[in-house]
Scaffold this active site. Sequence first.
Site, PDB file in Angstrom:
ATOM      1  N   GLY A 153       0.823  -1.199   0.000  1.00  0.00           N
ATOM      2  CA  GLY A 153       0.000   0.000   0.000  1.00  0.00           C
ATOM      3  C   GLY A 153       0.861   1.253   0.000  1.00  0.00           C
ATOM      4  O   GLY A 153       2.004   1.239   0.461  1.00  0.00           O
ATOM      5  N   CYS A 154       0.326   2.367  -0.487  1.00  0.00           N
ATOM      6  CA  CYS A 154       1.144   3.580  -0.661  1.00  0.00           C
ATOM      7  C   CYS A 154       1.599   4.149   0.677  1.00  0.00           C
ATOM      8  O   CYS A 154       2.802   4.349   0.896  1.00  0.00           O
ATOM      9  CB  CYS A 154       0.384   4.619  -1.480  1.00  0.00           C
ATOM     10  N   TYR A 155       0.665   4.416   1.594  1.00  0.00           N
ATOM     11  CA  TYR A 155       1.061   4.911   2.904  1.00  0.00           C
ATOM     12  C   TYR A 155       1.944   3.890   3.627  1.00  0.00           C
ATOM     13  O   TYR A 155       2.925   4.235   4.276  1.00  0.00           O
ATOM     14  CB  TYR A 155      -0.164   5.183   3.779  1.00  0.00           C
ATOM     15  N   ALA A 156       1.557   2.629   3.501  1.00  0.00           N
ATOM     16  CA  ALA A 156       2.284   1.576   4.205  1.00  0.00           C
ATOM     17  C   ALA A 156       3.727   1.493   3.746  1.00  0.00           C
ATOM     18  O   ALA A 156       4.635   1.248   4.555  1.00  0.00           O
ATOM     19  CB  ALA A 156       1.589   0.233   4.005  1.00  0.00           C
ATOM     20  N   SER A 157       3.978   1.695   2.452  1.00  0.00           N
ATOM     21  CA  SER A 157       5.346   1.603   1.960  1.00  0.00           C
ATOM     22  C   SER A 157       6.231   2.630   2.643  1.00  0.00           C
ATOM     23  O   SER A 157       7.363   2.331   3.049  1.00  0.00           O
ATOM     24  CB  SER A 157       5.385   1.764   0.432  1.00  0.00           C
TER      25      SER A 157
END
EC number: 1.2.1.38
Length: 303
Positions: free
Chosen positions: A117-121
């Site tokens: 996921g974008c935030y997770a990365s």
Amino acid sequence: MTKIFIDGDAGTTGLEIRERLAGRADIELVVIPPEKRKDAAAKRDLLAKVDIAILCLPDDAAKETVALCDALGESAPRILDASTAHRVAEGWVYGFAELCAGQAEAIAAARRIANVGCYASGAIALLRPLIDAGLIKPDQPLTINAVSGYSGGGRQMIESYERGEAPEFELYALGLEHKHVPEIMAYARLDARPLFAPSVGNFRQGMLVSIPLPLDALRGGPAGGDVEAAYARHYADAKHVRLAPAPANGRLDALALNGTDDMEVFVFANEARRHLLLVARLDNLGKGAAGAAVQNLDLMIGK
């Protein structure tokens, strides 16, 4: 030539992936006729003929496509799922190649990969190296702040911003149950649930993820240089993630990496105050979505 089917190529991530793969001599993009997109039998037949299926779908639809693949047995394609549906599911390899030593090799060998996921990365890129280095305790109370371009918010949000109806900046997910938190906890190796505060700005793409910490809350009371050294070791051989020097003007442009598949990690330390700010900068459609998917695809096909 590897045969690829992008299931959901009309959405933001699917379109971006299709554009990145168009014209590549080592890949054949297989498409389903628009009138048969919801025909399960037609999709099952197509899945049996391709090598890799990339899922750019809502979670429930992604699960339905995976069920079709399950029914194919040995004829099933390998799967790269860009939805949230399987990021912490058993039997799936997490698609963040820079997570730890051996992760890229695990992606290359896997039958099923869950794209990050974008935030997770950004959050995982900041936290995992420091947890592995013993600087952050897994039960450390953490606050994660983030701002993204509106392209990461789905069709309704995109249309709202592009019609000029959305605010210049807004906090959202204020029920504190954002869907990226489980994968952040799982792959950063956190025992305590972090407080995650996402926001969106009136720009199409770009992302900053930031984590403030007291230096004295870290194990051993390190200096900022010790934190930088942990990142430098972790990302020494990484292709797309790097430790970047803190800018002299004390400012960061969220859009600076747009159009790239890179991520920069920054350490801002005030030794006198014993304060620390960790920041990851990336393109939410690049390293945060389609770029990461193509990176994972290249590992899967041995590039």
